[in-house]
Motif scaffolding. Structure first.
Motif, short mmCIF file in Angstrom:
data_model
loop_
_atom_site.label_atom_id
_atom_site.label_comp_id
_atom_site.label_asym_id
_atom_site.label_seq_id
_atom_site.Cartn_x
_atom_site.Cartn_y
_atom_site.Cartn_z
N GLY A 188 -4.00 -5.10 -4.48
CA GLY A 188 -2.87 -4.19 -4.64
C GLY A 188 -3.00 -3.01 -3.69
O GLY A 188 -3.22 -1.87 -4.11
N HIS A 189 -2.85 -3.30 -2.41
CA HIS A 189 -3.13 -2.30 -1.38
C HIS A 189 -2.31 -1.02 -1.55
O HIS A 189 -2.78 0.08 -1.25
CB HIS A 189 -2.86 -2.88 0.01
N CYS A 190 -1.08 -1.17 -2.04
CA CYS A 190 -0.19 -0.01 -2.13
C CYS A 190 -0.10 0.57 -3.54
O CYS A 190 0.73 1.42 -3.81
CB CYS A 190 1.19 -0.37 -1.60
N ASN A 191 -0.97 0.09 -4.43
CA ASN A 191 -1.01 0.64 -5.78
C ASN A 191 -1.62 2.04 -5.77
O ASN A 191 -2.54 2.31 -4.99
CB ASN A 191 -1.86 -0.24 -6.70
N PRO A 192 -1.13 2.95 -6.62
CA PRO A 192 -1.82 4.23 -6.77
C PRO A 192 -3.26 4.00 -7.23
O PRO A 192 -3.50 3.07 -8.00
CB PRO A 192 -1.01 4.94 -7.87
N PRO A 193 -4.22 4.79 -6.78
CA PRO A 193 -4.08 5.99 -5.94
C PRO A 193 -4.28 5.71 -4.44
O PRO A 193 -4.58 6.64 -3.70
CB PRO A 193 -5.21 6.87 -6.47
N ASN A 194 -4.09 4.47 -4.01
CA ASN A 194 -4.39 4.13 -2.62
C ASN A 194 -3.43 4.81 -1.65
O ASN A 194 -2.21 4.83 -1.86
CB ASN A 194 -4.29 2.61 -2.40
N THR A 245 6.80 2.74 13.75
CA THR A 245 7.23 3.12 12.41
C THR A 245 6.22 2.63 11.39
O THR A 245 5.36 1.80 11.71
CB THR A 245 8.61 2.54 12.09
N VAL A 246 6.34 3.11 10.15
CA VAL A 246 5.35 2.75 9.14
C VAL A 246 5.98 2.75 7.76
O VAL A 246 6.89 3.52 7.47
CB VAL A 246 4.16 3.74 9.18
N GLY A 247 5.50 1.82 6.92
CA GLY A 247 5.81 1.83 5.50
C GLY A 247 4.65 2.47 4.76
O GLY A 247 3.48 2.18 5.05
N LEU A 248 4.94 3.34 3.81
CA LEU A 248 3.91 4.11 3.12
C LEU A 248 3.78 3.69 1.67
O LEU A 248 4.77 3.35 1.01
CB LEU A 248 4.26 5.60 3.17
N SER A 249 2.56 3.76 1.15
CA SER A 249 2.32 3.48 -0.26
C SER A 249 2.92 4.57 -1.13
O SER A 249 3.31 5.65 -0.65
CB SER A 249 0.82 3.35 -0.53
#
Length: 276
Positions: free
Chosen positions: A141-147, A86-90
């Motif tokens: 901020g790995h999951c910050n937009p636009p990442n 499974t995975v969590g997505l930005s």
């Protein structure tokens, strides 16, 4: 992976359960052990998108029994059959929860030191990696937009890269999901408030519309509560329930009389499945 990076990853990620998979006959079973159970793409699937660039980090739960939850609403992943794959997505990839249930193939690229050559993993979207605007998208901020970012359980991450790699460049693509058994409907709520968690969806995996019908009602559109939890206000007790669901590719599956007349809140029922 440094201690500080691991800590940040935990802060960014709303943990979900990464536990063992199950067969359709063990819906009520439970286990605290970890195993890797990778979903398989459909060989006849028309959904294989182009490879795109992203990054991936990992997390490790201290005790899988403490890691039940997730932004898609699946709860204990052992009971819905998704296991650890499974995975969590930005935020850019999460699509406000519509993407929940979709499958991705992920592979490690551009790093001869840390990548495991010739490997890829197939994972199901079950969670959300929240932005942290205390850091820039390039500085933590790995999951910050636009990442475009994937957060994986360490057991899955290690299938494609050495754990010391940290924030790893990867490529990903959408693929069709292949599931064992039918689509599952878990009915909860109280009185006229009916909530249904829909899981184990093959094909595109993510849903755009759900309807429910009792023996004394017409088809009633359900609203997305969160993730793949759908709700409606209607008096549906003491009548069999049918469901009509539509996936993001526009295909519809109708399961008649899935729940019997004497259904009760908290039960899970199995209906038809999308062809793959």
């Amino acid at each position: 992976m440094s201690h500080s990076l691991f800590t940040l990853t935990i802060l960014f990620f709303t943990l979900s359960s990464f536990v063992t998979s199950h067969s359709p006959s063990s819906l009520s079973s439970s286990s605290s052990s970890f195993s890797y159970s990778q979903p398989q793409p459909s060989s006849s699937s028309p959904l294989i998108s182009e490879w795109q660039s992203a990054h991936a980090t990992y997390y490790a739960a201290s005790d899988p029994r403490d890691a039940v939850g997730g932004a898609c609403g699946y709860g204990d992943l052992i009971k819905v059959g998704y296991g650890q794959a499974t995975v969590g997505l930005s935020e850019v990839l999460y699509e406000r929860g519509q993407i929940c249930g979709a499958c991705f193939e992920v592979r490690c690229v551009d790093d001869l030191k840390w990548c495991i050559p010739g490997t890829s993993i197939i994972v199901t979207a079950t969670n959300f990696c929240a932005p942290n605007y205390g850091f820039t998208s390039e500085g933590g901020g790995h999951c910050n937009p636009p990442n475009k970012h994937f957060v994986l359980p360490i057991e899955v991450f290690e299938k494609i890269a050495i754990w010391k790699a940290g924030n790893m460049p990867v490529q990903y693509r959408r693929i069709n999901c292949r599931r064992e058994g039918g689509i599952r409907f878990t009915v909860t709520g109280s009185g006229i408030f009916i909530s249904v968690l829909i899981s184990n969806v093959a094909g595109h995996g993510d849903l755009i519309a759900v309807k429910v019908k009792g023996s004394r009602t017409g088809w009633l559109p359900m609203g997305r509560n969160w993730g793949q939890n759908w709700h409606v206000n209607a008096l549906l007790q003491n009548q069999p329930l049918s469901f009509e669901i539509t996936s993001s590719d526009g295909k519809t599956v109708t399961s008649y009389n899935v729940a019997p007349k004497d259904w009760s809140f908290g039960q899970t029922f199995e209906g038809k499945q999308f062809d793959t």
